[in-house]
Design an enzyme around this catalytic site. Structure first.
Site, PDB file in Angstrom:
ATOM      1  N   ASN A  86      43.030  43.625  46.736  1.00 10.51           N
ATOM      2  CA  ASN A  86      41.737  43.559  45.941  1.00 10.51           C
ATOM      3  C   ASN A  86      41.555  41.813  45.737  1.00 10.51           C
ATOM      4  O   ASN A  86      40.584  41.543  44.867  1.00 10.51           O
ATOM      5  CB  ASN A  86      41.852  44.159  44.447  1.00 10.51           C
ATOM      6  CG  ASN A  86      42.370  45.475  44.615  1.00 10.51           C
ATOM      7  OD1 ASN A  86      43.402  45.886  44.058  1.00 10.51           O
ATOM      8  ND2 ASN A  86      41.542  46.423  45.198  1.00 10.51           N
ATOM      9  N   VAL A  93      37.889  37.797  43.835  1.00  6.87           N
ATOM     10  CA  VAL A  93      38.662  38.816  43.478  1.00  6.87           C
ATOM     11  C   VAL A  93      37.584  39.857  42.995  1.00  6.87           C
ATOM     12  O   VAL A  93      36.469  39.575  42.560  1.00  6.87           O
ATOM     13  CB  VAL A  93      39.236  38.276  42.155  1.00  6.87           C
ATOM     14  CG1 VAL A  93      39.845  39.564  41.260  1.00  6.87           C
ATOM     15  CG2 VAL A  93      40.268  37.198  42.333  1.00  6.87           C
ATOM     16  N   CYS A  94      38.080  41.178  43.268  1.00  6.51           N
ATOM     17  CA  CYS A  94      37.503  42.424  43.020  1.00  6.51           C
ATOM     18  C   CYS A  94      38.024  43.201  42.222  1.00  6.51           C
ATOM     19  O   CYS A  94      39.112  43.699  42.534  1.00  6.51           O
ATOM     20  CB  CYS A  94      37.158  42.945  44.532  1.00  6.51           C
ATOM     21  SG  CYS A  94      36.567  44.745  44.064  1.00  6.51           S
ATOM     22  N   ILE A  95      37.751  43.198  41.147  1.00  4.48           N
ATOM     23  CA  ILE A  95      38.294  44.115  39.764  1.00  4.48           C
ATOM     24  C   ILE A  95      37.389  44.798  38.945  1.00  4.48           C
ATOM     25  O   ILE A  95      36.076  44.347  39.035  1.00  4.48           O
ATOM     26  CB  ILE A  95      39.121  43.158  39.044  1.00  4.48           C
ATOM     27  CG1 ILE A  95      38.453  42.217  38.254  1.00  4.48           C
ATOM     28  CG2 ILE A  95      40.254  42.662  39.552  1.00  4.48           C
ATOM     29  CD1 ILE A  95      39.261  41.432  37.244  1.00  4.48           C
ATOM     30  N   LEU A 127      39.316  44.346  49.357  1.00  6.79           N
ATOM     31  CA  LEU A 127      38.725  43.217  49.901  1.00  6.79           C
ATOM     32  C   LEU A 127      39.697  42.554  51.051  1.00  6.79           C
ATOM     33  O   LEU A 127      39.041  41.961  52.022  1.00  6.79           O
ATOM     34  CB  LEU A 127      38.556  42.107  48.886  1.00  6.79           C
ATOM     35  CG  LEU A 127      37.545  42.241  47.964  1.00  6.79           C
ATOM     36  CD1 LEU A 127      37.695  41.250  46.852  1.00  6.79           C
ATOM     37  CD2 LEU A 127      36.214  42.407  48.377  1.00  6.79           C
TER      38      LEU A 127
END
Length: 144
Positions: A86, A93-95, A127
């Site tokens: 992620n 950052v992908c959260i 990601l």
């Protein structure tokens, strides 16, 4: 995108800064309190020269844009090397915390969410596809 009036926005930034001071996190902030660099220790992985190995020290950057605290007003970048599904190779950052942002969330809640992300990666929404494949691959079990 809506904006808070300048004086209210500044008070919110000050409140975020105070909460971070009280939290005990190791961080620095710019004078405007719109950018934070946070350092913490937690086990994760990094990939160096094709070898995946543990890493414990992390550094992240959190940027609060002018439309903070509204949705899409926060950017998060991982500054230290990490191998995680992620977190993109460039550190983006992908959260879910950012995707489902609400005005009640704080810089502190972002940091806590990032710590949780290390414990609970989501390889189904990657990601970093290579890291996602690694996390999805069954790991050999050691039988004693």
């Amino acid at each position: 995108m809506p904006f808070l009036p300048e004086n209210i926005w500044r008070r919110r930034l000050e409140s975020e800064f105070e909460e971070m001071l009280e939290s005990g996190f190791n961080f620095t902030s710019n004078q405007e309190k719109t950018e934070y660099v946070v350092r913490f220790t937690k086990k994760a992985l990094q990939k160096q020269g094709g070898v995946i190995k543990p890493v414990f020290n992390h550094e992240i950057k959190i940027i609060l844009k002018r439309d903070f605290p509204y949705p899409n007003s926060v950017e998060v970048f991982w500054l230290s090397p990490i191998f995680h599904p992620n977190i993109a190779l460039d550190g983006k950052v992908c959260i879910q915390l950012l995707n489902k942002w609400s005005e009640n969330q704080t810089v502190k809640s972002i940091v806590l969410g990032l710590e949780q992300l290390l414990d609970n990666p989501n390889p189904l929404s990657p990601l970093n596809k290579e890291a996602a494949e690694y996390f999805l691959k069954p790991k050999p079990r050691i039988v004693l």
